[in-house]
Design an enzyme around this catalytic site. Structure first.
Site, PDB file in Angstrom:
ATOM      1  N   HIS A  59     -49.337   0.957  35.511  1.00  0.00           N
ATOM      2  CA  HIS A  59     -48.426   0.364  34.525  1.00  0.00           C
ATOM      3  C   HIS A  59     -49.119   0.389  33.175  1.00  0.00           C
ATOM      4  CE1 HIS A  59     -45.874  -2.485  32.421  1.00  0.00           C
ATOM      5  NE2 HIS A  59     -45.023  -2.457  33.434  1.00  0.00           N
TER       6      HIS A  59
ATOM      7  N   GLU B  68     -42.145  -4.993  31.111  1.00  0.00           N
ATOM      8  CA  GLU B  68     -41.479  -3.854  30.484  1.00  0.00           C
ATOM      9  C   GLU B  68     -40.535  -4.314  29.375  1.00  0.00           C
ATOM     10  OE1 GLU B  68     -41.127   0.432  31.353  1.00  0.00           O
ATOM     11  OE2 GLU B  68     -41.985  -1.068  32.675  1.00  0.00           O
TER      12      GLU B  68
ATOM     13  N   ARG C 236     -41.574  -4.060  25.533  1.00  0.00           N
ATOM     14  CA  ARG C 236     -41.300  -2.775  24.883  1.00  0.00           C
ATOM     15  C   ARG C 236     -39.802  -2.520  24.793  1.00  0.00           C
ATOM     16  NH1 ARG C 236     -43.220   1.347  28.204  1.00  0.00           N
ATOM     17  NH2 ARG C 236     -43.742  -0.149  29.836  1.00  0.00           N
TER      18      ARG C 236
ATOM     19  N   ARG D 101     -43.257   5.157  32.590  1.00  0.00           N
ATOM     20  CA  ARG D 101     -44.537   4.470  32.678  1.00  0.00           C
ATOM     21  C   ARG D 101     -45.724   5.418  32.770  1.00  0.00           C
ATOM     22  NH1 ARG D 101     -42.971  -0.338  36.991  1.00  0.00           N
ATOM     23  NH2 ARG D 101     -42.008  -1.736  35.470  1.00  0.00           N
TER      24      ARG D 101
ATOM     25  N   HIS E 169     -50.339  -0.463  39.625  1.00  0.00           N
ATOM     26  CA  HIS E 169     -49.155  -1.314  39.672  1.00  0.00           C
ATOM     27  C   HIS E 169     -48.289  -1.123  40.907  1.00  0.00           C
ATOM     28  CE1 HIS E 169     -46.067  -3.906  38.228  1.00  0.00           C
ATOM     29  NE2 HIS E 169     -45.172  -2.944  38.077  1.00  0.00           N
ATOM     30  N   HIS E 170     -48.006   0.111  41.297  1.00  0.00           N
ATOM     31  CA  HIS E 170     -47.042   0.335  42.385  1.00  0.00           C
ATOM     32  C   HIS E 170     -47.452   1.555  43.187  1.00  0.00           C
ATOM     33  CE1 HIS E 170     -42.923  -0.371  44.013  1.00  0.00           C
ATOM     34  NE2 HIS E 170     -43.013   0.904  44.348  1.00  0.00           N
TER      35      HIS E 170
ATOM     36  N   ARG F 117     -42.155   5.473  39.551  1.00  0.00           N
ATOM     37  CA  ARG F 117     -41.053   4.515  39.662  1.00  0.00           C
ATOM     38  C   ARG F 117     -40.638   4.028  38.281  1.00  0.00           C
ATOM     39  NH1 ARG F 117     -40.691  -0.820  39.359  1.00  0.00           N
ATOM     40  NH2 ARG F 117     -42.922  -1.242  39.581  1.00  0.00           N
TER      41      ARG F 117
END
Length: 476
Positions: A272, A285, A288, A309, A411-412, A451
């Site tokens: 991220h 998010e 931004r 991202r 992050h993911h 993602r």
């Protein structure tokens, strides 16, 4: 090299503690039985348990941590959905087809298109499900990679994840669902025909338990907090911090592998772009999306802040020390409630003027003033001539002015267990493992190589519900 530790800032700890669920009478003994056992009480697991029990099934929800919520507690932005009543009320034209196109493009077309179609066609129903269960996401914003505003969040811009967890926790209690905390599943059981028939594991006292079940739903999340596992699949992430909750260790992936489950996209791990250096605290998010710009340590803007991202992260990493600053003003602060958390955590520097802010963050004042003035001029002209940002909400003509220092963090994890559109887990040959379902970050294929912000909450609620519905169908 970046630190691998995760620091629990006071406000973040308070948020997590607020989402804790200690249910009276939650125990369990060897020899228990249920129609459906759900493993993992994050957003996907809570959703699946609520949906299954509402459809008449007897459910036991198991969670290895001392609280519910998982990574969902930390989700900041919101839930992507197309064609909702909230979009229509704001005159936003959107469709599942456009959501599909954005998701495939964001995932570099590595996504399983069948799964993406299910996600995008059913996400608006997930918004309704949450509304019906006490978590109305009535405000619509824009996140990176989205063609139009479609990320749904609570009114006032509150962080969506904790808001959802608190509501679903309340519903678990209302439905008197059997939730067992600090119960770690160590094996998914099968019968002589290879059909899943239950689980076994250990409780907080180290005692063994077993539960017979007609179906098992795996909702254990990803492996973003298991840094050894992250580096195994993506060595270049050695030393990065993580935004993930401690329980995101990939244990469910191992449970499924033991039954021969196929894994997909394991090397696809997202960083991220906006996390706090050395702490792993995520900056939503929405900052931004609602208008903040990014500048480097020279005070210069260097990217379109609304790109996906992965692209924004790489653009930050290309700057000196891999550091950037989110710059915004009171207009954004007043419109996005989630920012108050960052002020309370002491993460924000502020100044009455851009020059004063520059001195607080050690950036050349003239350079930062020039960057902000140029952005304001382009905003007034209606076009970002430098980086082609298509949604310029702030003109920065009024203070106070604020900055948050950020760097990319783990992050993911987009990879995981392979499933079909009915959320049935597939083995290496592509056949269904009978009576085993999976939803959420434990699965792979939905998000491809990257993602989009807002698609995780859509994923866990949409596929959590489908897993429950399919499992209940199979009971009959």
């Amino acid at each position: 090299m970046k630190s691998t530790k995760t620091v629990w800032a006071p406000k973040m700890l308070a948020i997590v503690l607020a989402a804790m669920l200690i249910l009276p009478g939650c125990g369990g003994k060897s020899g228990d039985s249920a129609d459906i056992v759900v493993i993992g009480a994050g957003g996907a697991g809570m959703t699946a348990a609520i949906e299954a029990q509402s459809l008449g099934a007897k459910v036991i929800l198991l969670e290895k941590m001392p609280m519910v919520g998982g990574n969902t507690v930390r989700a900041e932005g919101g839930l992507n959905a197309a064609g909702t009543e909230y979009q229509k009320a704001q005159g936003i034209e959107d469709s599942p087809e456009l959501h599909f196109e954005d998701t495939m493009k964001g995932g570099k077309n590595l996504n399983n298109p069948d799964l993406v179609k299910v996600l995008t066609e059913n996400a608006k129903d997930s918004v309704e499900f949450l509304k019906e269960n006490g978590a109305e996401l009535s405000e619509v914003g824009k996140a990176g990679g989205a063609s139009v505003p479609r990320i749904h969040r609570p009114e006032g811009g509150e962080a969506a994840g904790n808001f959802i967890v608190v509501a679903l926790k309340k519903k678990l209690e209302e439905l008197q669902i059997d939730v067992r905390l600090q119960h770690e599943v160590t094996e998914i059981l099968t019968d002589k025909d290879g059909k899943v028939s239950g689980v076994k594991g250990t409780d907080k006292d180290g005692k063994t338990f077993s539960i017979d079940a007609k179906a098992v739903i795996l909702t254990t999340g990803g492996f973003g907090a298991n840094l050894d596992m992250v580096v195994k699949y993506k060595p270049e992430l050695q030393g990065f911090t993580t935004t993930n909750a401690p329980g995101a260790q990939g244990s469910g992936i191992g449970l499924a592998q033991a039954l021969g489950a196929k894994l997909v996209d394991m090397e696809q791990i997202q960083i991220h772009p906006t996390t706090i250096p050395g702490e792993g605290v995520l900056i939503t998010e929405g900052v931004r999306g609602d208008g903040a710009i990014l500048v480097n340590q020279e005070g210069a803007r260097f990217t379109n802040e609304l790109l996906t991202r992965d692209v924004v992260s790489q653009n930050i990493l290309a700057q000196k020390d891999g550091i950037a600053y989110l710059i915004f003003n009171d207009e954004l602060r007043q419109n996005l409630g989630a920012t108050e958390t960052y002020f309370e955590m002491g993460l924000v520097e502020e100044g009455q003027t851009v020059a004063e802010l520059a001195s607080k963050i050690g950036v050349d004042a003239a350079a930062l003033e020039q960057s902000v003035k140029r952005y304001a001029d382009m905003k007034n002209k209606g076009a970002d001539e430098d980086f082609q940002r298509d949604d310029m909400r702030l003109d920065f003509t009024k203070g106070n002015y604020y900055a948050i220092k950020v760097t990319p963090g783990i992050h993911h994890t987009m990879g995981g267990v392979a499933i079909n559109t009915q959320t049935e887990v597939l083995n290496e040959s592509g056949a269904v493992i009978p009576n085993l379902y999976a939803a959420g970050e434990v699965t792979g294929g939905v998000h491809g190589a990257n993602r989009l912000g807002g698609n995780a909450l859509a994923d866990i609620v949409t596929f959590g519900r489908i897993a429950a519905q399919e499992a209940v169908k199979a009971l009959n």
